[in-house]
Design a protein around this motif. Structure first.
Motif, short mmCIF file in Angstrom:
data_model
loop_
_atom_site.label_atom_id
_atom_site.label_comp_id
_atom_site.label_asym_id
_atom_site.label_seq_id
_atom_site.Cartn_x
_atom_site.Cartn_y
_atom_site.Cartn_z
N VAL A 143 0.86 -1.18 0.00
CA VAL A 143 0.00 0.00 0.00
C VAL A 143 0.90 1.24 0.00
CG1 VAL A 143 -1.95 -1.10 1.17
CG2 VAL A 143 -0.16 -0.03 2.52
N ALA A 144 0.32 2.40 -0.28
CA ALA A 144 1.10 3.62 -0.39
C ALA A 144 1.80 3.92 0.94
CB ALA A 144 0.20 4.78 -0.80
N PRO A 145 3.05 4.40 0.88
CA PRO A 145 3.75 4.77 2.11
C PRO A 145 2.94 5.81 2.89
CG PRO A 145 5.24 4.88 0.22
CD PRO A 145 3.86 4.63 -0.32
N ALA A 147 7.00 -5.18 -15.15
CA ALA A 147 6.41 -4.46 -16.26
C ALA A 147 5.53 -3.32 -15.77
CB ALA A 147 5.60 -5.41 -17.12
N ALA A 148 4.81 -3.57 -14.68
CA ALA A 148 3.96 -2.51 -14.14
C ALA A 148 4.82 -1.34 -13.69
CB ALA A 148 3.15 -3.05 -12.96
N ILE A 149 5.95 -1.66 -13.10
CA ILE A 149 6.86 -0.61 -12.68
C ILE A 149 7.33 0.17 -13.88
CG2 ILE A 149 9.14 -0.22 -11.69
CD1 ILE A 149 8.50 -2.77 -9.95
N GLY A 150 7.60 -0.56 -14.96
CA GLY A 150 8.02 0.10 -16.18
C GLY A 150 7.02 1.15 -16.61
N VAL A 151 5.75 0.81 -16.56
CA VAL A 151 4.70 1.75 -16.95
C VAL A 151 4.71 2.95 -16.02
CG1 VAL A 151 2.21 2.05 -17.13
CG2 VAL A 151 3.28 -0.07 -17.91
N ASP A 152 4.76 2.67 -14.74
CA ASP A 152 4.80 3.72 -13.74
C ASP A 152 5.96 4.67 -13.99
OD1 ASP A 152 4.00 3.10 -10.27
OD2 ASP A 152 3.22 4.49 -11.74
N LEU A 153 7.08 4.07 -14.34
CA LEU A 153 8.30 4.85 -14.49
C LEU A 153 8.27 5.67 -15.73
CD1 LEU A 153 10.84 2.30 -13.29
CD2 LEU A 153 9.41 3.92 -12.09
N ALA A 154 7.68 5.11 -16.77
CA ALA A 154 7.60 5.87 -18.02
C ALA A 154 6.87 7.18 -17.76
CB ALA A 154 6.88 5.04 -19.07
N LEU A 155 5.87 7.12 -16.91
CA LEU A 155 5.11 8.33 -16.60
C LEU A 155 5.96 9.33 -15.82
CD1 LEU A 155 1.78 6.63 -15.51
CD2 LEU A 155 2.25 7.81 -17.67
N ASN A 156 6.96 8.81 -15.13
CA ASN A 156 7.75 9.65 -14.25
C ASN A 156 9.11 10.01 -14.83
OD1 ASN A 156 6.35 10.12 -11.71
ND2 ASN A 156 6.23 7.90 -11.64
N GLN A 157 9.39 9.59 -16.06
CA GLN A 157 10.79 9.67 -16.47
C GLN A 157 11.26 11.09 -16.72
OE1 GLN A 157 11.10 7.13 -19.85
NE2 GLN A 157 10.24 8.59 -21.27
N ASN A 158 10.37 12.02 -16.87
CA ASN A 158 10.81 13.41 -17.03
C ASN A 158 10.90 14.13 -15.70
OD1 ASN A 158 11.02 13.19 -19.80
ND2 ASN A 158 8.80 13.50 -20.04
N ASP A 159 10.62 13.41 -14.65
CA ASP A 159 10.63 14.02 -13.34
C ASP A 159 11.98 13.73 -12.69
OD1 ASP A 159 8.50 13.63 -10.40
OD2 ASP A 159 10.33 14.77 -10.77
N SER A 160 12.81 14.73 -12.60
CA SER A 160 14.17 14.47 -12.11
C SER A 160 14.24 14.52 -10.59
CB SER A 160 15.14 15.49 -12.69
OG SER A 160 14.73 16.79 -12.29
N SER A 161 13.15 14.91 -9.93
CA SER A 161 13.19 14.99 -8.48
C SER A 161 12.91 13.63 -7.87
CB SER A 161 12.14 15.99 -7.99
OG SER A 161 11.88 15.75 -6.62
N ALA A 162 13.89 13.10 -7.19
CA ALA A 162 13.72 11.77 -6.61
C ALA A 162 12.56 11.74 -5.64
CB ALA A 162 15.01 11.35 -5.90
N PRO A 181 6.14 2.12 -6.92
CA PRO A 181 5.23 1.15 -7.57
C PRO A 181 4.71 0.17 -6.53
CG PRO A 181 7.51 0.94 -8.35
CD PRO A 181 7.54 1.90 -7.23
N LEU A 182 3.45 -0.10 -6.59
CA LEU A 182 2.83 -0.95 -5.58
C LEU A 182 2.63 -2.36 -6.10
CD1 LEU A 182 0.15 1.52 -4.17
CD2 LEU A 182 2.48 1.11 -3.37
N ASN A 183 3.24 -3.29 -5.46
CA ASN A 183 3.02 -4.70 -5.77
C ASN A 183 1.62 -5.13 -5.37
OD1 ASN A 183 3.70 -7.52 -6.30
ND2 ASN A 183 3.78 -7.76 -4.08
N GLY A 184 1.03 -4.39 -4.43
CA GLY A 184 -0.26 -4.80 -3.89
C GLY A 184 -1.34 -5.03 -4.93
N ASP A 185 -1.30 -4.27 -6.02
CA ASP A 185 -2.38 -4.35 -7.01
C ASP A 185 -2.24 -5.53 -7.96
OD1 ASP A 185 -3.56 -2.12 -5.94
OD2 ASP A 185 -2.56 -0.74 -7.31
N THR A 186 -1.17 -6.28 -7.86
CA THR A 186 -0.97 -7.38 -8.80
C THR A 186 -1.94 -8.52 -8.51
OG1 THR A 186 1.36 -6.80 -8.76
CG2 THR A 186 0.77 -8.83 -9.88
N VAL A 187 -2.64 -8.95 -9.56
CA VAL A 187 -3.66 -10.00 -9.43
C VAL A 187 -3.19 -11.27 -10.13
CG1 VAL A 187 -5.98 -10.70 -10.21
CG2 VAL A 187 -5.62 -8.42 -9.22
N VAL A 188 -3.29 -12.39 -9.48
CA VAL A 188 -3.09 -13.69 -10.12
C VAL A 188 -4.49 -14.23 -10.41
CG1 VAL A 188 -2.17 -16.03 -9.87
CG2 VAL A 188 -0.99 -14.10 -8.79
#
Lengths: 407, 407
Positions: free
Chosen positions: A213-215, B31-46, B52-59
């Motif tokens: 969940v979100a920090p 892969a989900a992180i990849g998507v998340d990151l693509a959205l953030n890649q122009n954001d240089s502020s750490a 990325p939340l693993n919680g939403d992953t569904v099996v």
């Protein structure tokens, strides 16, 4: 990572989160991910994105305060109460705490203990912290002056305390995001302590997994209630006032209350949603007070319904826990527990209630006394374990936890 | 997510990992992180990078096979053995399995159970899977024909079996990366089952936390040994042959062996590193066979030392477990356990050994017989629980687990 200057007081927020290879205040692993991502940002193939590993995150062991108190609560907590062996004297306590400090500092860095029988199990650290607390017996054996509040809590009418969850001379709190790392650290330190003390009790607890969940999300207990909203925030002056002691050998330390609260989920099931919300004084869906809309809204205890009853009932947990006396505040850092049920039950669950406060008598006990007298939640909760410990301050590299009492 | 065609056989690798809003084979959350990151890649502020939340992953729950077998093993596993109540007949079993299937499918999607008393606890799913297995009593009550191997294992000389960890009519395996989600799902399904069955035993186990070590890392047990190297890989023909049954109502199902193996860490400590490596036949640091350098190197059982002894001893666990008969293979999916120690001990730990194989008698029992006769590890390990279950195939949306037996 350099050792902190033992004389410099560091704020909670700067000590809470460090990363291998550099310190990043506040955002912790998020920042590490940012670095990882920056390296990957020209890689458009999702399959090649590396998964950032939380495992490598280190919470520094050394500092003015012990870690594991103002540290963002990790997913797993193991609490161990030990009884000192008869023949351990003040010198023995000093040897014990030097050994435990040394191995705890290694393990929290993700390094093997000095005589680690399974060195490969020490990594990754995954935000492991180890926190030590002294019971009345420890301080007496050390010949020290105990804080006035260092004693079993007064007996409360709702208590059904069991010795196997109560008291003890030495507390070790292990907390981390990886259960295997926590298990290994527990074993290593209990081996260290074996010739000085024996295990009186051990309790395993959990919260949400890291990254689940979100920090900053307030935890829910197994009743489904948002639990811990009123907590002061680490890194604030408010937190420092509530938590840290300024007295003698305890300066920079705090007081810990560890209580095992059985929660009867089987009878809780008979209560409808409105009844549940009335019993705690908050909405279940987001934890907002019944007079508000957001979790952190201030409750309005004066508000009444159309027919004149308080919107937040007098008997609700929130109303009873809250005092107009601002000194009666605590910092909660609880863990859920869930054990195999026995007989015809479907659950044996509850809360390892953990609170930190500078003065247990002045801050914790009045709250608990009000809850003991009247709190609708008492219908479904039973304290079955209770212990109080003095958490000494942290130490610098080369020092040891307890040195202000034992040196 | 659309329901799978119940007639289409899906490979292990494609069903193992799905994400909300789209399927991603193999890499899962990366892969989900990849998507998340693509959205953030122009954001240089750490500080502004979202975690990325693993919680939403569904099996996915529905499919030709039940989930939780070829699913990359999650961090937490809870295993429950239930005893059917006397008055439950074939119709009752059908009702029970319809209810359990319905709620398991909801909970694994991160949605509340039908009559969820704590609906907020159902999210996030965090790769929750729920897997059902039938004991001999269940199949008999259903009037079905049991697989020839569905019976307690033969008695082994090393066994010290305790009824509170053995047998049962119905197995429910809960597995997920978030311990709170696993606890909630367990409670919801045990409430569903309460009027049909009572809990005979429950075991909690853990592996490394999600995101703590690199995906695909073989787990270590609490002896510190790399454990499970020889496993067939889900998604391969090899895996399909070892695991999935093709017989009658079990087609698409498998056989499960669940054994609680107590590991005596206190006496294991007396063994040095070389002795530990000889006892299992592998190096401790990376799990390579004593005749190799990498974990997945084939062992050379013919290799001898300068003075003529086998490099991999005859009595080693690996040598005894391995057969020239390629049908004697199993798929392991074990969890560690670590309970509070009693008396003078510092640990009460071990392994919830779980293996899946199409035919328990032909694949598992010969291995266990060889280990029973001679395996140096027997010095420090004691089986204290044992159960065998028939894991029926999966089902399509609208169907229920067990329909091939009960319809």
């Amino acid at each position: 990572m350099s050792a902190p200057d033992s004389g410099a007081r560091r704020s909670g927020s700067t000590r809470r989160q460090f990363l291998l290879g550099g310190a990043v205040a506040g955002v912790g692993a998020a920042a590490a991910i940012g670095v990882d991502l920056a390296l990957n940002q020209n890689d458009s193939s999702a399959e090649q994105v590396s998964v950032p590993l939380n495992g490598d995150t280190v919470v520094p062991f050394f500092g003015v305060h012990q870690a594991g108190i103002d540290t963002d609560a990790q997913a797993h907590g193991t609490f161990v109460g030990l009884t000192l062996r008869e023949d351990v004297d003040r010198d023995g306590l000093r040897r014990l705490m030097r050994i435990l400090t040394d191995d705890a500092s290694r393990l929290t860095r993700g390094e093997p203990a000095l005589a680690d029988s399974e060195p490969e199990m020490a990594s990754p650290p995954a935000r492991l912290t180890v926190t030590f607390g002294f019971g009345p017996g420890f301080v007496a054996r050390a010949g020290g002056v105990a804080p006035s509040w260092l004693a079993p809590l007064p007996a409360f009418a709702i208590d059904r305390l069991q010795p196997e969850y109560s008291d003890g001379d030495l507390l070790i709190q292990f907390a981390g995001d990886d259960p295997t790392t926590v298990a290994h650290a527990t074993r290593m330190l209990l081996k260290d302590a074996r010739s000085f003390a024996e295990v009186k009790w051990m309790q395993h607890g959990f919260r949400r997994a890291y990254g689940s969940v979100a920090p900053g999300t307030t935890m829910r207990n197994l009743f489904g209630q948002v639990d811990g909203t009123a907590n002061p925030s680490p890194g604030t002056r408010d937190f420092d006032t509530v938590v840290w002691s300024a007295e003698g050998w305890m300066a920079g330390g705090t007081g810990a209350v560890v209580r095992r609260i059985q929660m009867d989920l089987d009878t809780w099931d008979m209560l409808d949603r409105t009844g549940r919300e009335q019993s705690v004084g908050r909405y279940l869906h987001n934890g907002a007070p019944l007079t508000g809309t957001d979790e952190h809204d201030d409750p309005d205890f004066e508000a009444t319904t159309a027919i004149g009853f308080p919107v937040i009932p007098e008997f609700s947990h929130m109303r009873r826990a809250r005092s107009d006396d601002t000194t009666q505040r605590i910092f909660r850092r609880a863990y859920n527990y869930d054990e195999p049920p026995t007989g015809d039950r479907v659950s044996d669950s509850g809360l390892i209630f953990v609170s930190f406060q500078a003065d247990v008598d002045a801050q914790f006990t009045p709250i608990q006394r009000r809850l003991d007298e009247l709190d609708l939640l008492n219908e479904w909760t039973t304290p079955i374990g209770s212990a109080v410990f003095a958490i000494p301050p942290g130490c610098a590299e080369g020092g040891y936890i307890g040195e202000t009492l034992l040196a």
